[in-house]
Design an enzyme around this catalytic site. Sequence first.
Site, mmCIF file in Angstrom:
data_model
loop_
_atom_site.group_PDB
_atom_site.id
_atom_site.type_symbol
_atom_site.label_atom_id
_atom_site.label_comp_id
_atom_site.label_asym_id
_atom_site.label_seq_id
_atom_site.Cartn_x
_atom_site.Cartn_y
_atom_site.Cartn_z
ATOM 1 N N GLU A 296 0.961 -1.395 -0.345
ATOM 2 C CA GLU A 296 -0.091 0.138 0.141
ATOM 3 C C GLU A 296 0.418 1.708 -0.453
ATOM 4 O OE1 GLU A 296 -3.676 0.793 0.517
ATOM 5 O OE2 GLU A 296 -3.423 1.959 -0.597
ATOM 6 N N ASP A 300 0.954 4.132 -2.822
ATOM 7 C CA ASP A 300 0.734 5.513 -2.959
ATOM 8 C C ASP A 300 1.812 6.366 -3.369
ATOM 9 O OD1 ASP A 300 -1.586 4.670 -0.814
ATOM 10 O OD2 ASP A 300 -1.218 4.772 0.514
ATOM 11 N N SER A 514 -7.433 2.926 -3.371
ATOM 12 C CA SER A 514 -5.533 2.790 -3.261
ATOM 13 C C SER A 514 -5.192 3.278 -3.851
ATOM 14 C CB SER A 514 -5.428 1.387 -2.173
ATOM 15 O OG SER A 514 -5.669 1.111 -1.286
#
Length: 597
Positions: A296, A300, A514
Amino acid sequence: MRLSPFSFLSLFLVPLSSSAAPHHLKLRQSVTPPRHWIRLGRAPSAHIIQLRIALPQPRFPELERHLAEISNPFHGSYGEHLSKEEVEELVAPHPSSLDAVREWLASHGIRSEARHQSLAGDWVTVYVPVAQAEEMLGTEFSVWKHDKDGDVLVRTTEYSLPALLDQHVELIQPTTIFHRAKRLRSTLHFSPPPDVPPSFSADAKITIPGYAVPVDASCNTTITVSCLKQLYNMVNYVPQAMNKNGIALTSYLEEFANFADLRKFYADQVPAALNTSFNVVLINGGLNKQSDAGAEANLDVQFALGISFPTPGTFYSTGGKPPFKPDKHAVVNTNEPYMTWLDFILGQKNIPQTISTSYGDDEQTVPRDYARRVCAGFAQLGARGTSILFGSGDGGVGDGNPDPTTQICISNDGTNRTRFIASFPSSCPFVTTVGGTTQIPEVAADFSGGGFSEVFPRPWWQEAAVEKFLKSLPNGTYAGLFNPEGRAYPDVSAQADNFKIFFRGSSTPIGGTSASTPSFAGLVALLNDARLTAGKPSLGFLNPLIYSLEGKGFHDVVVGNAPGCGTPGFNATVGWDPVTGFGTPDFGRLKELVLQY
Ligand SMILES: *[C@@H]1O[C@H](CO)[C@@H](O)[C@H](O)[C@H]1NC(C)=O
Ligand SMILES: *[C@@H]1O[C@H](CO)[C@@H](O)[C@H](O)[C@H]1NC(C)=O
Ligand SMILES: *[C@@H]1O[C@H](CO)[C@@H](O)[C@H](O)[C@H]1NC(C)=O
Ligand SMILES: *[C@@H]1O[C@H](CO)[C@@H](O)[C@H](O)[C@H]1NC(C)=O
Ligand SMILES: *[C@@H]1O[C@H](CO)[C@@H](O)[C@H](O)[C@H]1NC(C)=O
């Protein structure tokens, strides 16, 4: 409807008799623990817990009024963001509230050195042993375990306070909150990308009606930074405000962003960025361990910074454990996620103008008063000129569980009604919520989270768009399953599947809101660059601007739907819809529009 009963939960619930509260205490909150949380037993009395005490913010309506004006492009004070001191003044409690709280704490032997107070004085935090918290709040704390993911929390189902504090304390958490910051990812595949040779030549292009530039044919199977730059019309933009502009990513749950993976990603997708990196800010014991990359966090950082390069990037890693001396009774993660970060960031003089977060959980696991206070924290950031973006979730109208057969779409309000499950903070009106699309031409991603808040009423800026959508629904559609009066989301969307990231040394496909959220944030950072370069203030809170454009600057996504709770969910439609919002951005067009104000 595929709903499994979880009646065994009741076996573990030992009801607290109301006589547990001494007579001078008044019950302030009582909650039903969300499904899946099993009570294991009493919490050890010596275990130290954090109590965050929220004092009322009597001038918050004034802050809200300012925010509405400075974020409304048709208002004379558009862009006149408030300073740190102005915001602190508008959220400060009445001095008598601080006195009352201090006296109450002192009466329990908690001295001033043991209290932490936010700069505005609107939060007071103390660390106390469970036994003392139980006495102060007239309750019993238990150890709760999530039967699916094994998370353990020390919580109670109710708490009381002296009646004298009625006007002086709004809430105390973490006490009854079962909300956690979960990663919003639906489709993390650790397998290498398929070896099948593409059926198109390397320079094949797809021309999409309404899109400014043709897109590489490969983008229909693999999304890279250059795919997003083509699709969203950012190819030729050269950022210039690097000394004034900034973008940031937040991280929780020990998700670490890896420098070596970023380097490989840049070598593959953004060669000009090769020798650049990002700033790491560690909050409340957070880390950024390079031996333990997080998918994750990598996603990002790679896409937000890859798109906005060379805009300076910051990675905020917020720790999950309160800073107390570990004792043998310590239970992991007794903290809550967002206030710790908000407390830190609101205390900073300079805040990056764009901040993206890809974590969230079911709205109904957050007590309403607490959801409102956290959301008020995001409003303060907007007032200071920062755009806050959150992913809309990965479960359509459902609870975000990627396996629709185990989705539990049951209201936690005590009635056990079947209900669509909104997600938080996506449902907070003061954040901009990003949904997901896939394929070229773009269609709604079938996991794109969307719907209507049960906590926050519909804000003024989305009246017309949401009213129009609701009128287009066949009469009675999903009646009783959602709150048509609630804040509706997402606001916008972007590609959300088959992203090529680098993770633990090799490339891997990944998806979810995400992926769309940091990508959209990268684009917002470039819009801010254009405004700052032109001598204008940053965009700040985006929603009044986005809705005032009535779809201008966006590619409307009109195909697809996002199922959940055993239903097909809502459809992507002409205009705003609760699957893709207004659709995906056209940077070139948006840049012209935002430079007009
Ligand atoms: C709702 O479900 C819970 C858990 O299965 C059960 O304990 C409770 O009695 C139910 N409440 C109602 C009103 O049916
Ligand atoms: C992109 O992929 C989808 C699904 O595989 C397909 O339906 C669509 O036709 C493709 N687009 C183009 C332009 O080939
Ligand atoms: C990165 O640094 C290396 C080694 O100093 C240099 O050869 C290369 O040109 C640099 N690349 C960029 C894009 O600045
Ligand atoms: C929608 O249906 C309800 C009952 O099913 C009915 O009472 C109402 O008048 C209908 N509204 C419209 C606009 O048709
Ligand atoms: C979605 O579109 C389909 C096909 O047009 C239609 O049958 C269905 O009623 C729509 N669903 C909703 C919730 O609007």
